[in-house]
Design a protein around this motif. Structure first.
Motif, short mmCIF file in Angstrom:
data_model
loop_
_atom_site.label_atom_id
_atom_site.label_comp_id
_atom_site.label_asym_id
_atom_site.label_seq_id
_atom_site.Cartn_x
_atom_site.Cartn_y
_atom_site.Cartn_z
N GLU A 646 0.99 -0.98 -0.13
CA GLU A 646 -0.05 -0.08 0.03
C GLU A 646 0.99 1.23 0.18
OE1 GLU A 646 -0.53 -2.60 1.99
OE2 GLU A 646 -2.27 -3.36 1.03
N LEU A 647 2.01 1.03 0.75
CA LEU A 647 2.89 2.38 0.84
C LEU A 647 3.44 2.64 -0.75
CD1 LEU A 647 4.49 4.41 2.40
CD2 LEU A 647 6.22 2.81 2.84
N GLU A 650 0.97 4.41 -2.90
CA GLU A 650 0.68 5.80 -2.81
C GLU A 650 1.61 6.62 -3.55
OE1 GLU A 650 1.42 6.31 1.37
OE2 GLU A 650 0.01 5.22 1.86
N HIS A 651 2.55 5.94 -4.16
CA HIS A 651 3.81 6.91 -5.19
C HIS A 651 3.46 6.34 -6.37
CE1 HIS A 651 5.72 8.26 -1.60
NE2 HIS A 651 5.68 6.93 -0.98
#
Length: 813
Positions: A646-647, A650-651
């Motif tokens: 998920e991190l 985000e990008h």
């Protein structure tokens, strides 16, 4: 010695053969076996014989069964298939009546590990999904390189195919039980677009010799490119690791993965040892194979024993035919009848074969020369099998095809002859029978592979379009393929380069690369070579002599000082990969994930600047926005590994720089979980986040050992070593040009003296140290100038020796 029984789960006493085999395997794995003397080991094995009417059975060398008749001669012979016949055997009573056992038949213990070596890996049932997915990812990484850096000369492959793709195919063929491929098989489909002249029929290959696979590695070592050599080895290792998931490939895949895995830790040692020749490195590979897996190397190390094992597996496959139902002896006779049918087309080969057969086998083979021999009824006629063979189930025919083709290649190697031009009689007829009555299970299609094939075709077209010069046209299948120029010959009686028939394909090799591919030499800080000139000559630069250092790369309005790797090639590869990834959008294949780059270098060696260039290159291909986001290892350590996907998401659409990936993986207690999560986030589905990551040079080996699959997923690039004088001087020239600074000849003399001794401290090191050195000299000049408006002219600022005096002392620890 008293008999000791090791109880093994699953070993049913109802099957004496299975019980004895399990008993001996457990015994050889016990501590007692390691401490026992050879006589004790021999007695322990021979005391576990089985006896039947007029015959004895021994489980011995190579994990195979041996049978002895009333004549007292032992022979390699698979046990009976019939359950009743197997259960009729009893433990041989000790004492008189037991035939003596030659010491050469007693197992050593480790040789029991591998199972059958002949299987239908490339023309049988589709592989497991996990195998397919990992091999697909391996091939995507292998193909995402510049063909100019990985040259290859082999007419089997389409122009522009880089050598890692070829070495991956050679590894598949080496691990395959029998190197014949069905054109519709998913594994072969991955490579179809890289090959020339692929049609809808079966593809007959010669099994590549291991020296050919190792030769791709030594070729890069001889070219002075250890990082390219590492990429070759990673491709071999990844391919073998993928194939370990399939039973048909596992025995040889285990061995190849072990050798390649060990070599990944020995690249620098091999780079130093290549001066002794390719043959020396090849022998090192053989030594790196673990003892339990060396049976798989008999083809390379003992062709005669390899032929004997092939005959054993041919007899085991023939035992399933109705004509061999009479028992093990008849199964061997049927196997020798099929062997004789192939040998008839090469009469001179039989004299090389007979010495490796037991007396009974030799007599049977010689008797088949009689035209009226009853077993000749099993021979194919006009490419068609007799009903006694063709009527068997499809899986029995595939097993027999694998065993007969492997045996045929084994006796060709043993006799030192090329396979016959018309092809082998029995394997060809078996393939005809299989094609005529296809197995529904093996014929199932897999839609995802059609997607991959289309992507491969697109990539091949893009490569050909990008090539500045055309590759010479490929030769037809009858010509011998090329060898590595300058490579030491490795003794090999097998004519690997010769065709085995109209459809049989040889294997090729990689040519010596041009000198331009060798990495430049970094000059040490104690040497007095003069700095290079990388800017346009200017009168104010008079007295600034020239020297050796990497040439800066300019792209997207930025300049970058590279290390030993070609950054222009890297950007070209990324642009090409970006276009390919963009073409796969909307298709859930892991190859559609945005690229990843591992930057190997000390801190402050241009990581952020190179990341910006990478982001711009991918933005040109429509994959990235061109923006760069940054996370360091401390930031990631605050995230649960399960949330890493998920991190990254985000990008999405941007380029993410992960600083200190080696610290996250190697120093954090959850490092393995982070490595797995990062790898899975990229290969399971599609990731739109381009990732660049940093790694210290001295920690790359440890990172590769802890998480080889993650390192393989990244495209590695070495950053410059800024500890040397010449590289620092070149960087100072680059930074001065960007700041519109010009140094006089005297200023360069002072700067060279200071740059040679500056050591830096903390994060003020490498590029930051050189940058700080120039900035302080510039600040000193401006603070002392009577008219500071001179800076606004197009000529910039000219620095003289007085501007640098004392600057180094201010920066020293």
């Amino acid at each position: 010695m008293p008999r000791v029984t090791w109880q093994v789960p699953g070993a049913s006493p109802a099957d004496p053969f299975a019980a004895i085999e399990a008993d001996i395997r457990a015994m050889t794995a016990s501590p007692w076996w390691m401490s026992a003397v050879p006589q004790q080991r021999a007695q322990a094995v021979t005391s576990r014989m089985l006896a039947g009417p007029g015959e004895w059975w021994l489980f011995g060398l190579w994990g195979r069964w041996y049978r002895c008749g009333l004549d007292g001669n032992w022979q390699l012979c698979p046990p009976p298939l019939d359950p009743i016949a197997r259960q009729s055997m009893v433990p041989a009573p000790p004492g008189a009546g037991i035939p003596p056992v030659p010491p050469s038949l007693v197992t050593t213990g480790p040789d029991l590990t591998p199972g059958p070596l002949a299987a239908d890996g490339l023309f049988g049932a589709p592989p497991p999904p996990a195998l397919s997915a990992r091999l697909q990812q391996t091939l995507a990484t292998a193909s995402a390189v510049n063909p100019a850096q990985f040259p290859m000369r082999d007419p089997q492959f389409a122009p522009g195919v880089p050598s890692p793709v070829a070495v991956s195919l050679f590894s598949v063929l080496w691990c395959a039980g029998a190197p014949v491929a069905d054109a519709d098989h998913p594994i072969f489909g991955l490579f179809a677009h890289s090959l020339s002249g692929v049609d809808a029929g079966p593809r007959w290959f010669l099994q590549p010799d291991l020296s050919l696979i190792v030769g791709a590695y030594t070729d890069r070592l001889r070219a002075g490119d250890p990082m390219a050599a590492a990429h070759i080895v990673r491709t071999i290792w990844e391919t073998a690791e993928s194939l370990r998931g399939g039973a048909a490939f596992q025995p040889r895949a285990d061995a190849l993965a072990a050798m390649a895995g060990s070599t990944l830790q020995m690249i620098q040692s091999d780079h130093g040892g290549i001066r002794f020749g390719d043959a020396a490195i090849y022998q090192e590979w053989l030594r790196r194979c673990p003892a339990p897996l060396r049976v798989t190397l008999l083809r390379e190390t003992a062709p005669g024993d390899h032929f004997r094992l092939a005959c054993y597996e041919l007899a085991a496959a023939a035992a399933a035919l109705p004509s061999a139902a009479a028992g093990p002896g008849e199964a061997r006779r049927v196997a020798f009848a099929l062997l004789a049918a192939d040998l008839e087309s090469v009469p001179g080969a039989i004299m090389s074969v007979l010495p490796w057969l037991d007396p009974e086998g030799a007599r049977t083979l010689q008797s088949l020369a009689q035209p009226d021999h009853p077993l000749r009824r099993l021979w194919p006629v006009g490419g068609t099998l007799p009903d006694a063979v063709a009527g068997a189930e499809p899986q029995i025919l595939r097993n027999l095809l694998a065993a007969s083709y492997s045996t045929a290649l084994a006796w060709c190697r043993l006799a030192g002859v090329a396979p016959p031009r018309p092809g082998f009689t029995v394997p060809s007829a078996l393939m005809n029978a299989i094609v005529a009555a296809p197995d529904p299970v093996a014929g199932e299609s897999m839609t995802p592979w059609e997607i991959i094939e289309a992507a491969r075709a697109h990539l091949a077209e893009q490569r050909r379009a990008d090539e500045e010069s055309a590759t010479p046209p490929s030769a037809d299948g009858y010509e011998a393929t090329s060898a590595w120029p300058g490579a030491d010959p490795v003794a090999d009686p097998d004519p690997v380069a010769d065709p085995a028939g109209p459809e049989q394909q040889g294997t090729g090799a990689w040519p010596e690369s041009p000198q331009s591919t060798s990495p430049p030499t970094t000059v040490g800080p104690g040497e007095s070579s003069v700095p290079p000139t990388s800017v346009t000559p200017d009168p104010a630069d008079a007295g600034r002599p020239e020297g050796r250092a990497p040439k800066p790369v300019e792209a997207y309005g930025m300049a970058f000082l590279p290390g030993a790797d070609d950054v222009e090639r890297l950007l070209t590869e990324l642009r090409r990969r970006g276009k390919w990834v963009q073409s796969l959008r909307g298709q859930e294949v892991s190859s559609a994930s945005a690229p990843a780059v591992l930057m190997v270098g000390e801190i402050s060696c241009g990581q952020r600047r190179l990341t910006r260039m990478i982001a711009r290159a991918l933005a040109e291909g429509g994959v990235s926005s061109g923006d760069v986001r940054t996370l360091d290892s401390d930031d990631l350590a605050e995230t649960d590994p399960r949330q890493l996907r998920e991190l990254l998401a985000e990008h999405g659409g941007h380029t993410l720089l992960i600083e200190g990936l080696d610290s996250l993986i190697l120093d954090d207690d959850r490092g393995a979980a982070y490595a797995s999560a990062l790898y899975r986030a990229r290969v399971e589905g599609v990731s739109d986040t381009t990732v660049t990551a940093t790694c210290a040079p001295e920690r790359l080996a440890a990172l590769s050992q802890v998480s080889p699959e993650l390192v393989t997923d990244f495209r590695s690039v070495r950053l410059p070593d800024l500890s040397g004088l010449e590289t620092r001087a070149e960087l100072a020239s680059l930074l001065a040009t960007e700041r519109h600074l010009r140094l006089t000849g005297g200023a360069w003399e002072v700067a060279r003296r200071d740059l040679a001794r500056l050591r830096g401290r903390g994060r003020l090191t490498n590029a930051r140290l050189v940058e700080a050195y120039l900035d302080r000299a510039c600040s000193r000049h401006l603070s002392q100038a009577g008219e500071t408006h001179v800076f606004h002219g197009e000529g910039g600022i000219t620095l003289d020796p007085s501007d640098f005096e004392g600057v180094a002392a201010e920066l020293e620890p």
